[in-house]
Design a protein around this motif. Structure first.
Motif, PDB file in Angstrom:
ATOM      1  N   LYS A 184     -27.169   6.063 -22.626  1.00  0.00           N
ATOM      2  CA  LYS A 184     -27.070   7.523 -22.756  1.00  0.00           C
ATOM      3  C   LYS A 184     -26.498   7.977 -24.098  1.00  0.00           C
ATOM      4  O   LYS A 184     -26.926   8.991 -24.641  1.00  0.00           O
ATOM      5  CB  LYS A 184     -26.275   8.131 -21.602  1.00  0.00           C
ATOM      6  CG  LYS A 184     -24.791   7.830 -21.637  1.00  0.00           C
ATOM      7  CD  LYS A 184     -24.078   8.507 -20.493  1.00  0.00           C
ATOM      8  CE  LYS A 184     -22.592   8.213 -20.581  1.00  0.00           C
ATOM      9  NZ  LYS A 184     -21.861   8.851 -19.505  1.00  0.00           N
ATOM     10  N   ASP A 185     -25.557   7.239 -24.664  1.00  0.00           N
ATOM     11  CA  ASP A 185     -24.985   7.627 -25.956  1.00  0.00           C
ATOM     12  C   ASP A 185     -26.038   7.577 -27.061  1.00  0.00           C
ATOM     13  O   ASP A 185     -26.056   8.432 -27.948  1.00  0.00           O
ATOM     14  CB  ASP A 185     -23.803   6.728 -26.328  1.00  0.00           C
ATOM     15  CG  ASP A 185     -22.603   6.943 -25.419  1.00  0.00           C
ATOM     16  OD1 ASP A 185     -22.542   8.003 -24.751  1.00  0.00           O
ATOM     17  OD2 ASP A 185     -21.736   6.064 -25.371  1.00  0.00           O
ATOM     18  N   ARG A 186     -26.927   6.584 -27.005  1.00  0.00           N
ATOM     19  CA  ARG A 186     -27.987   6.459 -28.018  1.00  0.00           C
ATOM     20  C   ARG A 186     -29.046   7.549 -27.842  1.00  0.00           C
ATOM     21  O   ARG A 186     -29.616   8.015 -28.812  1.00  0.00           O
ATOM     22  CB  ARG A 186     -28.636   5.079 -27.961  1.00  0.00           C
ATOM     23  CG  ARG A 186     -27.646   3.940 -28.188  1.00  0.00           C
ATOM     24  CD  ARG A 186     -26.962   4.042 -29.561  1.00  0.00           C
ATOM     25  NE  ARG A 186     -25.928   3.068 -29.730  1.00  0.00           N
ATOM     26  CZ  ARG A 186     -26.059   1.929 -30.388  1.00  0.00           C
ATOM     27  NH1 ARG A 186     -27.183   1.629 -30.960  1.00  0.00           N
ATOM     28  NH2 ARG A 186     -25.039   1.098 -30.485  1.00  0.00           N
TER      29      ARG A 186
ATOM     30  N   THR B 139     -31.067  -4.467 -29.626  1.00  0.00           N
ATOM     31  CA  THR B 139     -29.911  -3.584 -29.462  1.00  0.00           C
ATOM     32  C   THR B 139     -29.969  -2.896 -28.104  1.00  0.00           C
ATOM     33  O   THR B 139     -28.956  -2.827 -27.386  1.00  0.00           O
ATOM     34  CB  THR B 139     -29.867  -2.522 -30.582  1.00  0.00           C
ATOM     35  OG1 THR B 139     -29.811  -3.181 -31.838  1.00  0.00           O
ATOM     36  CG2 THR B 139     -28.666  -1.604 -30.429  1.00  0.00           C
ATOM     37  N   ILE B 140     -31.137  -2.408 -27.747  1.00  0.00           N
ATOM     38  CA  ILE B 140     -31.298  -1.760 -26.447  1.00  0.00           C
ATOM     39  C   ILE B 140     -31.064  -2.765 -25.328  1.00  0.00           C
ATOM     40  O   ILE B 140     -30.355  -2.477 -24.358  1.00  0.00           O
ATOM     41  CB  ILE B 140     -32.703  -1.134 -26.327  1.00  0.00           C
ATOM     42  CG1 ILE B 140     -32.867  -0.025 -27.367  1.00  0.00           C
ATOM     43  CG2 ILE B 140     -32.944  -0.593 -24.916  1.00  0.00           C
ATOM     44  CD1 ILE B 140     -34.287   0.455 -27.548  1.00  0.00           C
TER      45      ILE B 140
ATOM     46  N   GLU C 151     -30.874   8.471 -31.526  1.00  0.00           N
ATOM     47  CA  GLU C 151     -31.328   7.145 -31.978  1.00  0.00           C
ATOM     48  C   GLU C 151     -32.455   6.609 -31.104  1.00  0.00           C
ATOM     49  O   GLU C 151     -33.350   5.928 -31.584  1.00  0.00           O
ATOM     50  CB  GLU C 151     -30.184   6.135 -31.917  1.00  0.00           C
ATOM     51  CG  GLU C 151     -29.233   6.188 -33.072  1.00  0.00           C
ATOM     52  CD  GLU C 151     -28.209   5.082 -32.946  1.00  0.00           C
ATOM     53  OE1 GLU C 151     -28.511   3.954 -33.383  1.00  0.00           O
ATOM     54  OE2 GLU C 151     -27.121   5.341 -32.407  1.00  0.00           O
ATOM     55  N   LEU C 152     -32.367   6.913 -29.817  1.00  0.00           N
ATOM     56  CA  LEU C 152     -33.346   6.451 -28.844  1.00  0.00           C
ATOM     57  C   LEU C 152     -34.078   7.666 -28.295  1.00  0.00           C
ATOM     58  O   LEU C 152     -33.457   8.559 -27.715  1.00  0.00           O
ATOM     59  CB  LEU C 152     -32.643   5.688 -27.713  1.00  0.00           C
ATOM     60  CG  LEU C 152     -33.500   5.157 -26.574  1.00  0.00           C
ATOM     61  CD1 LEU C 152     -34.585   4.230 -27.099  1.00  0.00           C
ATOM     62  CD2 LEU C 152     -32.624   4.431 -25.572  1.00  0.00           C
TER      63      LEU C 152
END
Length: 79
Positions: free
Chosen positions: A54-56, A5-6, A61-62
């Motif tokens: 940046k959103d994660r 995903t990353i 989440e990250l």
């Protein structure tokens, strides 16, 4: 969060980049090779990569991402 995903987030933000991500679910390392990094300082390269996730990061989440951003020439020199 999954490594793929990353990697997909980074590939979407830096088209044509070669991306490898490893990690344990909360702490990750990304190695990114892209011509986009030519002429950019290490901090600008890191900011460019962080922009893709940046959103994660903001959502929690990250948690941690270590970034190694290289040009194709730098990657070839490292073998």
């Amino acid at each position: 969060m999954e490594t793929e995903t990353i990697a997909q987030l980074i590939r979407s933000g830096i088209p044509g980049a070669e991306v490898q991500v490893s990690g344990d679910g909360s702490h990750f390392e990304a190695i990114i090779v892209s011509e986009t990094f030519e002429g950019l300082s290490p901090i600008k390269r890191e900011r460019l990569v962080m922009e893709t996730v940046k959103d994660r990061v903001a959502s929690g989440e990250l948690h941690a991402l270590s970034i190694k951003a290289r040009t194709p020439a730098q990657s070839a020199a490292l073998g």
